[in-house]
Write a protein that holds these residues in place. Structure first.
Motif, PDB file in Angstrom:
ATOM      1  N   ILE A  50      31.782  22.233 -77.961  1.00 17.83           N
ATOM      2  CA  ILE A  50      32.861  23.007 -77.148  1.00 17.83           C
ATOM      3  C   ILE A  50      32.168  23.699 -75.882  1.00 17.83           C
ATOM      4  O   ILE A  50      31.013  23.749 -75.693  1.00 17.83           O
ATOM      5  CB  ILE A  50      33.365  24.201 -78.058  1.00 17.83           C
ATOM      6  N   PRO A  51      33.309  24.036 -74.759  1.00 14.59           N
ATOM      7  CA  PRO A  51      32.800  24.608 -73.826  1.00 14.59           C
ATOM      8  C   PRO A  51      31.979  25.873 -73.869  1.00 14.59           C
ATOM      9  O   PRO A  51      32.226  26.549 -74.999  1.00 14.59           O
ATOM     10  CB  PRO A  51      34.202  25.067 -73.104  1.00 14.59           C
ATOM     11  N   TYR A  52      31.025  26.131 -73.045  1.00 17.77           N
ATOM     12  CA  TYR A  52      29.950  27.052 -73.147  1.00 17.77           C
ATOM     13  C   TYR A  52      29.103  27.228 -74.192  1.00 17.77           C
ATOM     14  O   TYR A  52      28.478  28.157 -74.805  1.00 17.77           O
ATOM     15  CB  TYR A  52      30.714  28.496 -73.041  1.00 17.77           C
ATOM     16  N   ALA A  53      28.913  25.988 -75.009  1.00 20.83           N
ATOM     17  CA  ALA A  53      28.110  25.948 -76.240  1.00 20.83           C
ATOM     18  C   ALA A  53      26.957  25.165 -75.874  1.00 20.83           C
ATOM     19  O   ALA A  53      26.980  24.090 -74.830  1.00 20.83           O
ATOM     20  CB  ALA A  53      28.697  25.616 -77.590  1.00 20.83           C
ATOM     21  N   GLU A  54      25.582  25.214 -76.458  1.00 22.79           N
ATOM     22  CA  GLU A  54      24.650  24.341 -76.095  1.00 22.79           C
ATOM     23  C   GLU A  54      24.205  23.342 -77.641  1.00 22.79           C
ATOM     24  O   GLU A  54      24.484  24.166 -78.731  1.00 22.79           O
ATOM     25  CB  GLU A  54      23.425  25.214 -75.574  1.00 22.79           C
ATOM     26  N   CYS A  55      23.831  22.360 -77.146  1.00 20.93           N
ATOM     27  CA  CYS A  55      23.281  21.428 -78.297  1.00 20.93           C
ATOM     28  C   CYS A  55      21.847  21.782 -78.801  1.00 20.93           C
ATOM     29  O   CYS A  55      20.904  21.468 -77.953  1.00 20.93           O
ATOM     30  CB  CYS A  55      23.530  20.114 -78.089  1.00 20.93           C
ATOM     31  N   VAL A  56      21.514  22.553 -79.983  1.00 25.01           N
ATOM     32  CA  VAL A  56      20.173  22.864 -79.959  1.00 25.01           C
ATOM     33  C   VAL A  56      19.721  21.936 -81.296  1.00 25.01           C
ATOM     34  O   VAL A  56      20.571  21.538 -82.320  1.00 25.01           O
ATOM     35  CB  VAL A  56      20.271  24.430 -80.972  1.00 25.01           C
TER      36      VAL A  56
END
Length: 465
Positions: A330-336
């Motif tokens: 989603i917007p403003y999330a990062e894939c960790v």
């Protein structure tokens, strides 16, 4: 013949027979240079240690570009130099002349190397010589006026005071009203995929990559539509060749929901839905199903080395979106990235090669119960579509395209993340007032007013300090 400049530069010539050392100390108003003819000096005092210019055993180590100032070994010119512990020498501050050292007697004075603070380069004016060389910060850093160090430029929504503190390579400028790095909304907007400011239609192409907003490309320096523009019902021109498939009826023909490798849609109960509805929502702007906080994502390129690099801990988060079906966040999330032991959870969700991960909100954003990342104060917001409601972190609301307190006079407190009532405002309880204030009630039937506590004073901003 000695020139006038050389005469000004030479301050002292010292010759010590017992130590068999001759040292020429040359100092100008621009920089300080030390030339060692023989390197037999021992027991010199180092940076920060006590010293005395009159006692041989308490001299400062000039090899570190030190001088005895106020009985303490300090950089020879503290205004333009700073001590760098990593190198053990004084170097030039950002924006100041480089410091030139000669560490060995065999080095020719014409081969001096300019020393500067970290993340900077000694830029030399060949026409004027080394004395006019200056320490210049790298493009991703800016010079700090107080410390003289090169500080990394700040990213989207990070605090700032002036434009040079923001990452100009991404097109960011400092919004003085909010005190944060943001895009210039008159000509650009923030792209959450590239994490850069991109040019709006019919404006100049933005940032060093000459990028434009969706469905546009840079033509002769201007953002133009990639396709033939279509006229909307209200008469405006739309650069929009692709229609939404989400929520449309499906099942009669294969491919009713479009290319599922691109949009992550499939036919569920006769309608086009996200392939993992418990973990994903549909992003109407990007026209793709994206994972909520805690949902799956993929962060590596489609190559044989992607999986091995992940196991070695050297994975690259920059991937090619055309390589394999991506599960975005989603917007403003990062894939960790996930650890090896937790990859079983992701195995059924990956179609092709890639490194699995879990979506988490970025550093400046807050997760909500709905699994989205809410925007902090000052962030650009838009409530034009239903999937963008409640995008600002509570109690903030979308005010004139920016997340801010609903009441203009309220004071936003970063520490408590609340919109507090200023001094003299009407109130019912202490918690609604600014920090170090209380709600002084007249009686239980009428509202009171926010007053500073006895040990605090009211400021011009109606806060208490």
């Amino acid at each position: 013949m000695i020139t006038i400049n050389q005469l000004f530069a030479i301050c002292a010539i010292l010759f010590c027979v017992s130590l068999q050392i001759a040292i020429i100390v040359c100092e100008t108003t621009i920089t300080t240079t030390f030339i060692y003819l023989e390197d037999n000096v021992v027991n010199f005092r180092h940076y920060g240690e006590n010293c005395s210019s009159d006692t041989e055993s308490q001299l400062c180590d000039m090899k570190e570009t030190l001088a005895c100032i106020n009985s303490t070994c300090d950089c020879a010119n503290p205004l333009s130099m700073t001590f760098l512990p990593a190198k053990g020498i004084c170097v030039g501050k950002a924006g100041h002349p480089c410091v030139h050292h000669i560490s060995e007697a065999s080095v020719s004075p014409t081969k001096k190397i300019g020393q500067c603070v970290m993340f900077s380069t000694c830029e030399r004016d060949d026409d004027k010589g080394n004395a006019n060389s200056t320490c210049a910060c790298w493009s991703s850093f800016y010079p700090d006026e107080v410390t003289g160090l090169c500080v990394r430029r700040r990213d989207y929504l990070q605090k700032c005071e002036r434009d040079e503190q923001c990452n100009n390579r991404k097109g960011l400028v400092c919004n003085k009203d909010m005190g944060i790095c943001n895009c210039d909304k008159t000509v650009t907007r923030y792209n959450i995929d590239t994490e850069r400011c991109v040019g709006l239609p019919n404006t100049e192409c933005a940032n060093i990559y000459r990028e434009c907003t969706e469905n546009h490309k840079c033509k002769s320096g201007i953002c133009r539509c990639k396709f033939k523009e279509m006229e909307a019902a209200n008469g405006t021109l739309l650069c929009d060749p692709v229609r939404h498939k989400y929520g449309k009826p499906c099942g009669r023909f294969r491919g009713d929901c479009g290319d599922e490798k691109v949009n992550n849609l499939r036919c569920l109960d006769g309608k086009c839905r996200c392939k993992n509805p418990d973990y994903q929502i549909y992003d109407h702007d990007r026209r793709v199903c994206v994972s909520k906080v805690g949902g799956p994502c993929i962060i590596a390129s489609h190559s044989d080395s992607a999986d091995s690099s992940f196991r070695n801990g050297t994975h690259n988060s920059k991937f090619n979106p055309d390589s394999f079906p991506i599960i975005k966040c989603i917007p403003y999330a990062e894939c960790v990235p996930l650890t090896i032991n937790t990859r079983v959870f992701m195995t059924p969700l990956i179609n092709g090669k890639g490194v699995p991960g879990v979506c988490e909100c970025g550093e400046t954003f807050l997760p909500t119960k709905k699994g989205i990342c809410s925007l902090p104060r000052g962030a650009d917001c838009d409530t034009s579509s239903k999937d963008k409601k409640d995008q600002c972190a509570s109690p903030l609301q979308c005010v004139s395209g920016r997340c801010d307190c609903p009441n203009e006079v309220d004071v936003y407190e970063d520490e408590t993340k609340k919109c507090a009532k200023p001094v003299q405002s009407l109130c019912w309880k202490d918690s609604s007032c600014v920090k170090n204030a209380m709600c002084k009630l007249r009686n239980k039937h009428l509202p009171g007013r926010c007053k500073c506590l006895s040990k605090f004073k009211t400021t011009s901003l109606s806060t208490c300090v």
